[in-house]
Design a protein around this motif. Structure first.
Motif, PDB file in Angstrom:
ATOM      1  N   SER A  69       0.936  -1.119  -0.154  1.00 14.90           N
ATOM      2  CA  SER A  69       0.149  -0.037   0.126  1.00 14.90           C
ATOM      3  C   SER A  69       0.748   0.925   0.022  1.00 14.90           C
ATOM      4  O   SER A  69       1.797   1.470   0.882  1.00 14.90           O
ATOM      5  CB  SER A  69      -0.856   0.069   1.213  1.00 14.90           C
ATOM      6  N   ALA A  70       0.718   1.973  -1.192  1.00 12.47           N
ATOM      7  CA  ALA A  70       1.326   3.472  -1.351  1.00 12.47           C
ATOM      8  C   ALA A  70       0.273   4.565  -1.101  1.00 12.47           C
ATOM      9  O   ALA A  70       0.705   5.498  -1.710  1.00 12.47           O
ATOM     10  CB  ALA A  70       2.068   3.420  -2.184  1.00 12.47           C
ATOM     11  N   LEU A  71      -0.638   4.172  -0.643  1.00  6.40           N
ATOM     12  CA  LEU A  71      -1.790   5.184  -0.459  1.00  6.40           C
ATOM     13  C   LEU A  71      -1.215   6.421   0.350  1.00  6.40           C
ATOM     14  O   LEU A  71      -0.783   6.107   1.239  1.00  6.40           O
ATOM     15  CB  LEU A  71      -3.052   4.698   0.213  1.00  6.40           C
ATOM     16  N   ASN A  72      -1.655   7.359  -0.032  1.00  3.60           N
ATOM     17  CA  ASN A  72      -1.456   8.749   0.734  1.00  3.60           C
ATOM     18  C   ASN A  72      -2.487   9.233   1.324  1.00  3.60           C
ATOM     19  O   ASN A  72      -3.670   8.749   1.064  1.00  3.60           O
ATOM     20  CB  ASN A  72      -0.547   9.537  -0.193  1.00  3.60           C
ATOM     21  N   THR A  73      -2.303  10.317   1.644  1.00  2.00           N
ATOM     22  CA  THR A  73      -3.415  11.228   2.458  1.00  2.00           C
ATOM     23  C   THR A  73      -4.432  12.019   1.541  1.00  2.00           C
ATOM     24  O   THR A  73      -5.634  12.038   2.111  1.00  2.00           O
ATOM     25  CB  THR A  73      -3.367  11.892   3.732  1.00  2.00           C
ATOM     26  N   ASP A  74      -3.820  12.712   0.616  1.00  2.00           N
ATOM     27  CA  ASP A  74      -4.659  13.274  -0.309  1.00  2.00           C
ATOM     28  C   ASP A  74      -5.944  14.220   0.226  1.00  2.00           C
ATOM     29  O   ASP A  74      -6.822  14.479  -0.373  1.00  2.00           O
ATOM     30  CB  ASP A  74      -5.507  12.263  -1.293  1.00  2.00           C
ATOM     31  N   GLY A  75      -5.615  14.592   1.379  1.00  2.00           N
ATOM     32  CA  GLY A  75      -6.570  15.665   1.913  1.00  2.00           C
ATOM     33  C   GLY A  75      -7.876  14.949   2.492  1.00  2.00           C
ATOM     34  O   GLY A  75      -8.839  15.697   3.118  1.00  2.00           O
ATOM     35  N   ASP A  76      -8.091  13.645   2.431  1.00  2.00           N
ATOM     36  CA  ASP A  76      -9.088  13.013   2.968  1.00  2.00           C
ATOM     37  C   ASP A  76      -8.793  11.952   3.873  1.00  2.00           C
ATOM     38  O   ASP A  76      -7.343  11.504   4.311  1.00  2.00           O
ATOM     39  CB  ASP A  76     -10.020  12.649   1.740  1.00  2.00           C
ATOM     40  N   ASP A  77      -9.679  11.129   4.118  1.00  2.00           N
ATOM     41  CA  ASP A  77      -9.447   9.936   5.064  1.00  2.00           C
ATOM     42  C   ASP A  77      -9.439   8.581   4.258  1.00  2.00           C
ATOM     43  O   ASP A  77      -9.633   7.337   5.097  1.00  2.00           O
ATOM     44  CB  ASP A  77     -10.594   9.736   6.237  1.00  2.00           C
ATOM     45  N   THR A  78      -9.046   8.402   3.361  1.00  2.00           N
ATOM     46  CA  THR A  78      -9.145   7.304   2.339  1.00  2.00           C
ATOM     47  C   THR A  78      -8.221   6.160   2.910  1.00  2.00           C
ATOM     48  O   THR A  78      -8.344   4.968   2.771  1.00  2.00           O
ATOM     49  CB  THR A  78      -8.533   7.420   0.952  1.00  2.00           C
ATOM     50  N   LEU A  79      -6.968   6.776   3.452  1.00  2.00           N
ATOM     51  CA  LEU A  79      -5.929   5.945   3.978  1.00  2.00           C
ATOM     52  C   LEU A  79      -6.468   5.020   5.363  1.00  2.00           C
ATOM     53  O   LEU A  79      -6.237   3.754   5.296  1.00  2.00           O
ATOM     54  CB  LEU A  79      -4.888   6.735   4.185  1.00  2.00           C
ATOM     55  N   SER A  80      -7.151   5.848   5.905  1.00  2.00           N
ATOM     56  CA  SER A  80      -7.554   5.093   7.291  1.00  2.00           C
ATOM     57  C   SER A  80      -8.738   4.402   7.347  1.00  2.00           C
ATOM     58  O   SER A  80      -9.107   3.656   7.979  1.00  2.00           O
ATOM     59  CB  SER A  80      -7.745   6.217   8.523  1.00  2.00           C
ATOM     60  N   ILE A  81      -9.637   4.527   6.075  1.00  2.00           N
ATOM     61  CA  ILE A  81     -10.563   3.889   5.657  1.00  2.00           C
ATOM     62  C   ILE A  81     -10.233   2.434   4.902  1.00  2.00           C
ATOM     63  O   ILE A  81     -10.804   1.470   5.444  1.00  2.00           O
ATOM     64  CB  ILE A  81     -11.612   4.546   5.107  1.00  2.00           C
ATOM     65  N   ALA A  82      -9.621   2.754   4.186  1.00  5.98           N
ATOM     66  CA  ALA A  82      -9.105   1.654   3.190  1.00  5.98           C
ATOM     67  C   ALA A  82      -8.109   0.598   3.983  1.00  5.98           C
ATOM     68  O   ALA A  82      -8.077  -0.897   3.660  1.00  5.98           O
ATOM     69  CB  ALA A  82      -8.101   2.026   2.099  1.00  5.98           C
ATOM     70  N   THR A  83      -7.186   0.775   4.871  1.00 10.04           N
ATOM     71  CA  THR A  83      -6.358   0.049   5.617  1.00 10.04           C
ATOM     72  C   THR A  83      -6.808  -1.155   6.248  1.00 10.04           C
ATOM     73  O   THR A  83      -6.654  -2.368   6.215  1.00 10.04           O
ATOM     74  CB  THR A  83      -5.279   0.771   6.578  1.00 10.04           C
ATOM     75  N   PRO A  84      -8.143  -0.918   7.048  1.00 12.20           N
ATOM     76  CA  PRO A  84      -8.790  -1.758   7.711  1.00 12.20           C
ATOM     77  C   PRO A  84      -9.452  -2.800   6.543  1.00 12.20           C
ATOM     78  O   PRO A  84      -9.549  -3.915   6.966  1.00 12.20           O
ATOM     79  CB  PRO A  84     -10.035  -1.259   8.653  1.00 12.20           C
ATOM     80  N   LEU A  85      -9.963  -2.314   5.561  1.00 12.35           N
ATOM     81  CA  LEU A  85     -10.431  -3.178   4.474  1.00 12.35           C
ATOM     82  C   LEU A  85      -9.520  -4.014   3.989  1.00 12.35           C
ATOM     83  O   LEU A  85      -9.710  -5.200   3.745  1.00 12.35           O
ATOM     84  CB  LEU A  85     -11.074  -2.054   3.568  1.00 12.35           C
ATOM     85  N   ILE A  86      -8.366  -3.470   3.668  1.00  6.34           N
ATOM     86  CA  ILE A  86      -7.297  -4.116   3.301  1.00  6.34           C
ATOM     87  C   ILE A  86      -6.981  -5.519   4.212  1.00  6.34           C
ATOM     88  O   ILE A  86      -6.576  -6.534   3.671  1.00  6.34           O
ATOM     89  CB  ILE A  86      -6.104  -3.339   2.830  1.00  6.34           C
ATOM     90  N   ILE A  87      -6.588  -5.053   5.483  1.00  4.79           N
ATOM     91  CA  ILE A  87      -6.277  -6.262   6.420  1.00  4.79           C
ATOM     92  C   ILE A  87      -7.407  -7.128   6.344  1.00  4.79           C
ATOM     93  O   ILE A  87      -7.138  -8.371   6.449  1.00  4.79           O
ATOM     94  CB  ILE A  87      -6.108  -5.333   7.888  1.00  4.79           C
ATOM     95  N   GLN A  88      -8.865  -6.801   6.452  1.00  4.88           N
ATOM     96  CA  GLN A  88      -9.900  -7.903   6.670  1.00  4.88           C
ATOM     97  C   GLN A  88      -9.637  -8.775   5.362  1.00  4.88           C
ATOM     98  O   GLN A  88      -9.882  -9.911   5.466  1.00  4.88           O
ATOM     99  CB  GLN A  88     -11.154  -6.934   6.590  1.00  4.88           C
ATOM    100  N   THR A  89      -9.483  -7.997   4.151  1.00  7.19           N
ATOM    101  CA  THR A  89      -9.422  -8.968   2.974  1.00  7.19           C
ATOM    102  C   THR A  89      -8.317  -9.825   3.108  1.00  7.19           C
ATOM    103  O   THR A  89      -8.584 -11.137   2.670  1.00  7.19           O
ATOM    104  CB  THR A  89      -9.281  -8.193   1.820  1.00  7.19           C
TER     105      THR A  89
END
Length: 206
Positions: A69-89
């Motif tokens: 995951s090279a997701l950055n913050t981009d001014g929103d909360d995508t990183l903190s939303i996506a990381t738990p989804l990635i972990i669960q998957t």
């Protein structure tokens, strides 16, 4: 090796795709705008979607060996939303190894080891929003059973691939000021089969 990569259109992510393809890995990426991807290879599979969507995350990860995951913050909360989804998957599909790109702000402070760098006088950032997002991602990984490593670069200019840099578990090497996008991607690549920094943040700089 089959690798699922998030954040492929970012600066580090784009460089990672290049290096992975050069080493003949199969790379699967999830992007919101496929037309932004300028790389072409039979080893590259481009999927349209959003890392905030669980079904899209599953489409990318299923069948892969490793996740980056090279997701950055981009001014929103995508990183903190996506990381738990990635972990669960990953847990669902029994995929264990994940490498992520963080920020030096979530390393421990050398002057105040009880706090993170972004909370200390070492940080020169005017805002802590991005570091707080990366901290949420770190805490999610820390609470998981995955074999995770977080690469934490300091100031990230574009530059050259030198393959000559310093790194340290949980702290930024002393007097570290910057590290190029290219060398950050290179170090990440070296960690694919290296388990030296399992369950560690790694500070990297020149």
């Amino acid at each position: 090796m089959k690798i699922a990569l998030f954040g492929a259109t970012g600066r580090v992510g784009n460089e990672l795709v290049k290096l992975l393809l050069q080493e003949n890995h199969e790379v699967r990426i999830l992007v919101r705008q496929p037309n932004k991807v300028q790389l072409h290879s039979q080893k590259l599979r481009i999927l349209s979607g959003n890392a905030r969507n669980k079904e899209d995350v599953e489409r990318v990860i299923s069948g892969c060996d490793v996740v980056i995951s090279a997701l950055n913050t981009d001014g929103d909360d995508t990183l903190s939303i996506a990381t738990p989804l990635i972990i669960q998957t990953m847990e669902t599909y029994k995929i264990h190894r994940i490498l992520t790109i963080g920020t030096a702000g979530i390393l421990q402070s050398r002057t105040q080891p009880e706090v993170f760098r972004f909370q200390s006088d070492e940080s020169r950032r005017r805002t802590t929003r991005a570091a707080e997002e990366h901290l949420k991602a770190y805490l999610s990984l820390q609470a998981s059973k995955l074999a995770w490593t977080i690469i934490c670069p300091t100031y990230l200019p574009d530059g050259n691939l030198t393959k000559n840099y310093r790194y340290c578990a949980d702290y930024l090497p002393e007097n570290g000021r910057e590290i190029s996008v290219q060398d950050t991607a290179h170090f990440t690549l070296t960690q694919l089969k290296n388990h030296e920094f399992l369950h560690k943040r790694v500070g990297i700089c020149y």
